[in-house]
Scaffold this motif. Structure first.
Motif, PDB file in Angstrom:
ATOM      1  N   PHE A 108      37.715  45.133  40.469  1.00  0.00           N
ATOM      2  CA  PHE A 108      36.961  45.784  41.662  1.00  0.00           C
ATOM      3  C   PHE A 108      37.415  47.149  41.700  1.00  0.00           C
ATOM      4  O   PHE A 108      38.290  47.405  40.978  1.00  0.00           O
ATOM      5  N   GLU A 109      36.685  48.095  42.289  1.00  0.00           N
ATOM      6  CA  GLU A 109      37.060  49.594  42.579  1.00  0.00           C
ATOM      7  C   GLU A 109      36.597  50.024  44.073  1.00  0.00           C
ATOM      8  O   GLU A 109      36.020  49.408  44.780  1.00  0.00           O
ATOM      9  N   ILE A 110      37.307  51.032  44.452  1.00  0.00           N
ATOM     10  CA  ILE A 110      37.187  51.685  45.488  1.00  0.00           C
ATOM     11  C   ILE A 110      36.690  52.845  45.228  1.00  0.00           C
ATOM     12  O   ILE A 110      37.172  53.741  44.501  1.00  0.00           O
ATOM     13  N   ILE A 111      35.404  53.507  46.031  1.00  0.00           N
ATOM     14  CA  ILE A 111      34.930  54.755  45.691  1.00  0.00           C
ATOM     15  C   ILE A 111      34.745  55.328  47.061  1.00  0.00           C
ATOM     16  O   ILE A 111      34.372  54.911  47.837  1.00  0.00           O
ATOM     17  N   GLY A 112      35.284  56.763  47.000  1.00  0.00           N
ATOM     18  CA  GLY A 112      35.130  57.540  48.246  1.00  0.00           C
ATOM     19  C   GLY A 112      36.036  56.921  49.343  1.00  0.00           C
ATOM     20  O   GLY A 112      36.743  56.018  48.997  1.00  0.00           O
ATOM     21  N   PRO A 113      35.816  57.299  50.654  1.00  0.00           N
ATOM     22  CA  PRO A 113      36.438  56.808  51.742  1.00  0.00           C
ATOM     23  C   PRO A 113      36.208  55.400  52.279  1.00  0.00           C
ATOM     24  O   PRO A 113      36.089  55.120  53.251  1.00  0.00           O
ATOM     25  N   GLU A 114      35.879  54.447  51.499  1.00  0.00           N
ATOM     26  CA  GLU A 114      35.700  53.065  51.670  1.00  0.00           C
ATOM     27  C   GLU A 114      36.966  52.572  52.348  1.00  0.00           C
ATOM     28  O   GLU A 114      38.132  52.787  51.894  1.00  0.00           O
ATOM     29  N   ARG A 115      36.556  51.394  52.935  1.00  0.00           N
ATOM     30  CA  ARG A 115      37.766  50.719  53.867  1.00  0.00           C
ATOM     31  C   ARG A 115      37.615  49.196  53.323  1.00  0.00           C
ATOM     32  O   ARG A 115      36.639  48.522  53.688  1.00  0.00           O
ATOM     33  N   VAL A 116      38.764  48.689  52.703  1.00  0.00           N
ATOM     34  CA  VAL A 116      38.279  47.368  51.983  1.00  0.00           C
ATOM     35  C   VAL A 116      39.890  46.560  52.311  1.00  0.00           C
ATOM     36  O   VAL A 116      40.774  46.998  52.395  1.00  0.00           O
ATOM     37  N   ALA A 117      39.142  45.230  52.546  1.00  0.00           N
ATOM     38  CA  ALA A 117      40.337  44.231  53.030  1.00  0.00           C
ATOM     39  C   ALA A 117      40.478  43.204  51.880  1.00  0.00           C
ATOM     40  O   ALA A 117      39.317  42.749  51.436  1.00  0.00           O
ATOM     41  N   ILE A 118      41.671  43.018  51.626  1.00  0.00           N
ATOM     42  CA  ILE A 118      41.785  41.674  50.749  1.00  0.00           C
ATOM     43  C   ILE A 118      42.185  40.584  51.831  1.00  0.00           C
ATOM     44  O   ILE A 118      42.945  40.413  52.310  1.00  0.00           O
ATOM     45  N   THR A 119      41.205  39.569  51.634  1.00  0.00           N
ATOM     46  CA  THR A 119      41.476  38.115  52.469  1.00  0.00           C
ATOM     47  C   THR A 119      41.429  37.092  51.618  1.00  0.00           C
ATOM     48  O   THR A 119      41.193  37.213  50.369  1.00  0.00           O
ATOM     49  N   GLY A 120      42.000  35.865  52.323  1.00  0.00           N
ATOM     50  CA  GLY A 120      41.808  34.615  51.705  1.00  0.00           C
ATOM     51  C   GLY A 120      43.072  33.867  52.199  1.00  0.00           C
ATOM     52  O   GLY A 120      43.844  34.401  53.005  1.00  0.00           O
ATOM     53  N   PRO A 121      42.972  32.661  52.166  1.00  0.00           N
ATOM     54  CA  PRO A 121      44.022  31.897  52.605  1.00  0.00           C
ATOM     55  C   PRO A 121      45.643  32.224  52.200  1.00  0.00           C
ATOM     56  O   PRO A 121      45.730  32.798  51.008  1.00  0.00           O
ATOM     57  N   ASN A 122      46.596  31.483  53.074  1.00  0.00           N
ATOM     58  CA  ASN A 122      47.828  31.766  52.645  1.00  0.00           C
ATOM     59  C   ASN A 122      48.259  31.270  51.130  1.00  0.00           C
ATOM     60  O   ASN A 122      47.492  30.060  50.874  1.00  0.00           O
ATOM     61  N   GLY A 123      48.837  31.905  50.484  1.00  0.00           N
ATOM     62  CA  GLY A 123      49.126  31.477  48.952  1.00  0.00           C
ATOM     63  C   GLY A 123      48.081  31.768  48.082  1.00  0.00           C
ATOM     64  O   GLY A 123      48.267  31.327  46.806  1.00  0.00           O
ATOM     65  N   ALA A 124      47.009  32.497  48.379  1.00  0.00           N
ATOM     66  CA  ALA A 124      46.128  32.816  47.438  1.00  0.00           C
ATOM     67  C   ALA A 124      46.382  33.850  46.350  1.00  0.00           C
ATOM     68  O   ALA A 124      45.555  34.227  45.468  1.00  0.00           O
ATOM     69  N   GLY A 125      47.375  34.620  46.689  1.00  0.00           N
ATOM     70  CA  GLY A 125      48.061  35.695  46.044  1.00  0.00           C
ATOM     71  C   GLY A 125      47.656  37.247  46.408  1.00  0.00           C
ATOM     72  O   GLY A 125      47.516  38.037  45.730  1.00  0.00           O
ATOM     73  N   LYS A 126      47.317  37.237  47.680  1.00  0.00           N
ATOM     74  CA  LYS A 126      47.118  38.650  48.271  1.00  0.00           C
ATOM     75  C   LYS A 126      48.092  39.611  48.123  1.00  0.00           C
ATOM     76  O   LYS A 126      47.902  40.559  47.543  1.00  0.00           O
ATOM     77  N   THR A 127      49.297  39.293  48.572  1.00  0.00           N
ATOM     78  CA  THR A 127      50.360  40.349  48.226  1.00  0.00           C
ATOM     79  C   THR A 127      50.611  40.657  46.670  1.00  0.00           C
ATOM     80  O   THR A 127      50.916  41.786  46.646  1.00  0.00           O
ATOM     81  N   THR A 128      50.664  39.497  46.079  1.00  0.00           N
ATOM     82  CA  THR A 128      50.701  39.589  44.647  1.00  0.00           C
ATOM     83  C   THR A 128      49.629  40.516  44.014  1.00  0.00           C
ATOM     84  O   THR A 128      50.363  41.540  43.124  1.00  0.00           O
ATOM     85  N   LEU A 129      48.423  40.466  44.327  1.00  0.00           N
ATOM     86  CA  LEU A 129      47.574  41.486  43.940  1.00  0.00           C
ATOM     87  C   LEU A 129      47.803  42.895  44.229  1.00  0.00           C
ATOM     88  O   LEU A 129      47.625  43.924  43.609  1.00  0.00           O
ATOM     89  N   LEU A 130      48.251  43.131  45.641  1.00  0.00           N
ATOM     90  CA  LEU A 130      48.553  44.361  46.163  1.00  0.00           C
ATOM     91  C   LEU A 130      49.863  44.945  45.087  1.00  0.00           C
ATOM     92  O   LEU A 130      49.495  46.291  44.920  1.00  0.00           O
ATOM     93  N   LYS A 131      50.587  44.138  45.167  1.00  0.00           N
ATOM     94  CA  LYS A 131      51.661  44.719  44.225  1.00  0.00           C
ATOM     95  C   LYS A 131      51.394  44.980  42.928  1.00  0.00           C
ATOM     96  O   LYS A 131      51.888  45.823  42.208  1.00  0.00           O
TER      97      LYS A 131
END
Length: 526
Positions: free
Chosen positions: A358-381
């Motif tokens: 995925f990509e972020i273009i310009g001043p977009e505001r994007v949330a990473i969502t999903g159930p606990n254990g789906a890997g959100k913090t891992t993706l952020l890292k």
């Protein structure tokens, strides 16, 4: 008999001798009551006093009905199971022996034949697919919280006390808690910073250092009432400020009139015909009159200023936080971040993130969502370089600021001001001071050591340092920024992020927070 909790002239001083409550009078009746207030004001302590875990210094607590309590954290032993949490291990073992035909007549008389079904119903009500034999240590923090809630419902007390029941829960878990409370037929007192949950309450109690105030209705109605209080305080300040000006003008006019009279008297005396002793008396009287007018004017002006300061203090307490930030200079077509076929995780053999793109273009505001254990913090890292990917690439289009749950960009051994100058070396000292003051770190508050700050203060300091330079970064990344913050601190964070004109990438289960910071798009995992 109606269920209720009544606190009468309650006073409590903690082990550090700090008095949290003094002569507090408060009652909780039937229905659901949200308990709100700043971190440190004593919300959790109040629940511990009501439950009998703590003893008040003075005053009384009367509870009509049986209490059940949900703690902020469930800390299981290594062998504890769901059955232990529910307190039904012995009952289930007896039921199992009876079903196997191994129970005698006396034991059979004690069997609860509905126990298994009631246990399963309570777990299903909180969206938990586990058995009575499941070890609590194998559950996530959010699952343990839901299990504890299910055990509370199963126990069927008359009054439940819940301390931050949605902390660390994903969207499904938060919805399950809201459904449970909606169907609750007893009384409930709920400490929460989850504004969506608070909007299901029947009343809101605001706890402050001055006492407690009860507002009928849900959180939205409470905020509307606070807005009216702010308007009233602004009106009182305007009136008091006008009185200060009026008092000063009246004093000046009275002084001018007296000076004219004094001048007239001097002219009359200069013409002669008035005995010297009488002239002396007239002069003293004129001086006394002038001095009396000055003292009266001073008293009136001081009284008007005191009223104005009182009204100003109310405005500062009630007014929502607002801040202006320098522009990041990010234009609409610029690539901010791009992930291409990104895979990785802590277990390189079985990466939790696979081929993310995925990509972020310009001043977009994007949330990473999903159930606990789906890997959100891992993706952020992976995206921020804290964790090396096993495959794929990450491209950043400019400077980035990461505000993780520990606000790691701040050096805890330095003051807030020193951190700001380290992160923004090109900012003049006056600009540093002004920006920190805008984030409510005025004067000596800016000299506090970061290691002594509360969670809300630390995140506020992190935002100030990350966004307050002459040119903020084009991307700010946040990982669950509202966890463990009180509502006032959350609203400060929201105001800061609304004032920022760059791109945002954020993990949060707080739907109200995501809406308030203008999230436009979601990357959904799991």
């Amino acid at each position: 008999m109606p269920f209720s909790i009544t606190l009468s002239r309650l006073t409590y001083s903690g082990p550090d001798s700090r008095t949290l409550f003094s002569n507090l009078d408060l009652s909780f009746g039937a229905g659901r009551t949200g308990l709100v207030g700043r971190n440190g004001v004593g919300k959790t302590t109040l629940l511990r006093l009501i439950s009998g875990e703590l003893t008040p210094t003075s005053g009384s607590i009367a509870v009509s009905g049986r209490l059940g309590v949900l703690r902020q954290e469930v800390q299981p032993g290594p062998e504890d199971t769901i059955a232990d949490l529910f307190g039904v291990r012995a009952g289930l073992e007896l039921l199992e022996r009876a079903m196997a035909g191994e129970a005698d007549a006396e034991a059979l008389a004690e069997v609860d034949w509905t126990l298994d079904a009631r246990l399963a119903e309570a777990l299903a009500g909180l969206q938990l697919d586990v058995s009575a034999q499941t070890l609590l240590s194998t559950l996530s923090g959010g699952q343990r919280t839901r299990a504890a809630l299910a055990a509370l419902v199963f126990d069927a007390p008359d009054i439940i006390l819940l301390d931050e029941p949605t902390n660390n829960l994903d969207a499904e878990g938060r919805l399950a808690v809201a459904r449970m409370l909606k169907s609750w037929r007893g009384a409930a007192v709920v400490i929460s910073h989850d504004r969506t949950l608070l909007d299901t309450m029947d009343a809101i109690v605001e706890l402050t250092s001055l006492g407690a105030s009860t507002y009928g209705g849900n959180y939205t109605l409470y905020r509307e009432r606070k807005a009216l209080e702010l308007a009233s305080a602004q009106h009182d300040f305007d009136v008091a400020d006008r009185q200060v000006r009026d008092a000063a003008r009246a004093a000046q006019e009275a002084r001018e009139r007296q000076e004219k009279r004094n001048a007239s008297g001097k002219r009359t005396a200069a013409k002669g015909g008035i005995p010297r002793i009488l002239l002396g008396g007239l002069k003293r009287r004129a001086e006394e009159t002038t001095g009396g007018l000055d003292r009266l004017a001073e008293r009136q002006t001081d009284a008007a200023r005191a009223e104005a300061e009182t009204a100003r203090a109310r405005i500062e307490v009630l007014a929502p936080f607002a801040v202006k930030l320098p522009s990041s200079g990010l234009h609409a077509g610029k690539l901010v971040l791009r992930a291409t076929d990104l895979s990785g995780g802590y277990d390189t053999e079985h990466p939790i993130i696979r081929n993310a793109a995925f990509e972020i273009i310009g001043p977009e505001r994007v949330a990473i969502t999903g159930p606990n254990g789906a890997g959100k913090t891992t993706l952020l890292k992976l995206l921020t370089g804290q964790l090396p990917p096993s495959s794929g690439t990450v491209t950043l289009g400019g400077e980035m600021a990461l505000l993780d749950q520990q606000v790691g960009l701040l050096d805890r051994s330095q003051s807030i001001l020193d951190n700001f100058r380290r992160i923004n070396p090109d900012s003049p000292i006056n600009d540093c001071r002004a920006l920190l003051a805008a984030f409510k770190f005025r004067n000596d508050a800016a000299l506090q050591m970061v290691g002594t700050l509360s969670g809300g203060e630390m995140l506020r300091a992190g935002l100030a340092c990350a966004l307050g330079g002459t040119r903020p970064p084009i991307l700010v990344v946040l990982d669950e920024p509202t966890n463990h913050l009180d509502i006032e601190a959350i609203e400060v964070v929201e105001a800061g992020l609304r004032a920022y004109d760059g791109a945002l990438l954020v993990i949060s289960h707080d739907r109200t927070f995501l809406n308030n910071i203008g999230v436009e798009r979601e990357v959904v995992l799991g």
